[in-house]
Design a protein around this motif. Sequence first.
Motif, PDB file in Angstrom:
ATOM      1  N   ASP A  89      41.951  56.494  31.109  1.00 26.54           N
ATOM      2  CA  ASP A  89      40.635  56.617  31.754  1.00 26.54           C
ATOM      3  C   ASP A  89      39.673  55.508  31.358  1.00 26.54           C
ATOM      4  O   ASP A  89      38.573  55.413  31.922  1.00 26.54           O
ATOM      5  CB  ASP A  89      39.975  57.951  31.343  1.00 26.54           C
ATOM      6  N   HIS A  98      40.897  53.285  38.793  1.00 25.96           N
ATOM      7  CA  HIS A  98      41.278  54.497  39.553  1.00 25.96           C
ATOM      8  C   HIS A  98      40.392  55.690  39.214  1.00 25.96           C
ATOM      9  O   HIS A  98      40.344  56.650  39.978  1.00 25.96           O
ATOM     10  CB  HIS A  98      42.766  54.832  39.357  1.00 25.96           C
ATOM     11  N   LYS A  99      39.686  55.644  38.082  1.00 26.13           N
ATOM     12  CA  LYS A  99      38.750  56.725  37.748  1.00 26.13           C
ATOM     13  C   LYS A  99      37.403  56.471  38.417  1.00 26.13           C
ATOM     14  O   LYS A  99      36.733  57.402  38.873  1.00 26.13           O
ATOM     15  CB  LYS A  99      38.549  56.811  36.225  1.00 26.13           C
ATOM     16  N   TRP A 101      36.868  54.651  41.148  1.00 24.95           N
ATOM     17  CA  TRP A 101      37.053  54.861  42.589  1.00 24.95           C
ATOM     18  C   TRP A 101      38.144  55.929  42.708  1.00 24.95           C
ATOM     19  O   TRP A 101      37.940  57.039  42.264  1.00 24.95           O
ATOM     20  CB  TRP A 101      37.452  53.538  43.268  1.00 24.95           C
ATOM     21  N   ASP A 102      39.300  55.585  43.277  1.00 27.11           N
ATOM     22  CA  ASP A 102      40.420  56.534  43.302  1.00 27.11           C
ATOM     23  C   ASP A 102      41.723  55.734  43.289  1.00 27.11           C
ATOM     24  O   ASP A 102      41.699  54.505  43.289  1.00 27.11           O
ATOM     25  CB  ASP A 102      40.342  57.483  44.507  1.00 27.11           C
ATOM     26  N   GLU A 103      42.858  56.422  43.309  1.00 27.51           N
ATOM     27  CA  GLU A 103      44.137  55.712  43.135  1.00 27.51           C
ATOM     28  C   GLU A 103      44.440  54.792  44.311  1.00 27.51           C
ATOM     29  O   GLU A 103      44.981  53.702  44.139  1.00 27.51           O
ATOM     30  CB  GLU A 103      45.270  56.718  42.903  1.00 27.51           C
TER      31      GLU A 103
END
Length: 325
Positions: A89, A98-99, A101-103
Amino acid sequence: MVEASFMDDLKQEIDRGIKELLWGKEPATLYEPMYYLFESGGKRIRPILVILSCQAVGGHLHNCLPAALSVELLHTFTLIHDDMMDHDDLRRGRPTVHKCWDEGIAILAGDGLVTLAYQTLLKNSHPKLTEVVQIFTNGLFEICEGQALDMAFESRDTITVDEYHRMITKKTARLLQVSCEIGVILGNGSEDERELLGRFALQLGRGFQIQDDLLDILSNQRILGKPQGSDLTKKKKTYPVIHFLQHASAEAIETFRSYWGIQQMKPDHLDHIIQLFHQAGTLDEVQKEVDVHFQSAKQALEGFPSAPGGRDLNLLLDSLWSRVS
Ligand code: IPE
Ligand code: IPE
Ligand code: MG
Ligand code: MG
Ligand code: MG
């Protein structure tokens, strides 16, 4: 990391180049996550290696700056995807891409960075550019292989020291070697110089990754900018773990296994693991292994005693040897 002022100057040059490529571009949903990690910090050791290797053989910054930027772009791509693969994280003291925004965005930002890395590499005009692109591409493939081994080892119970070395050579050391070799070629160095600096970088990279494994246990999140103990929660087969499992008493191993792989490892669990590793002699042995690789990297550099680039490579090596983040 204690830094010489030439490293600060090079970092600024590199950061200016990266900013020009990425800052304020549209669509922001692609370029912001691509740029985010550059603003978070980072040591920039790979592009610095490109530049110093080029200078060590008599080349100039303008001969290799695009290639130096492309190596850092590639490295940043590996970090974004590595954090997803390692479920981490925190990176460089801030939430991972990815935390934040997103994967999906993190995958795309990584793809964008690899593409931009190639686009930037191809800006170099050198008769040996095809060879440079081949070295870069082979290096990228090896990072993928190294990352695949790293992940596969998580679910295997025992890993030999040889298997570990093969894995870290691919996932980490090869890109340092690629950086130096590209620098030598763009600086019009000889085959001997390429071989010598390549050997230097491989040993530096191996020492650097073993040190990274040690810092995962010993450093703290505030200094490291990464979650402490992350490798232990994923059951990564790091050098300290491999050494401990081979040398500690059955009782100590049993206690370690009761913590190993726990998702929410508490600070006192980590303290206990550090104590167990210390008692088994693991911490000392791992530091010795780091020293062996840095020492042999230093020896390789003896071929460049007086050239300014060679002196600066030595300073970079020393600063990495004593790094805490
Ligand atoms: C992190 O590399 C990934 C490893 C190979 C251990 P660095 O420690 O060079 O990361 P930054 O670029 O300085 O953040
Ligand atoms: C680094 O491995 C290898 C690559 C990023 C390709 P790690 O997983 O140990 O790196 P950190 O510790 O997350 O930086
Ligand atoms: Mg990781
Ligand atoms: Mg990893
Ligand atoms: Mg690590």
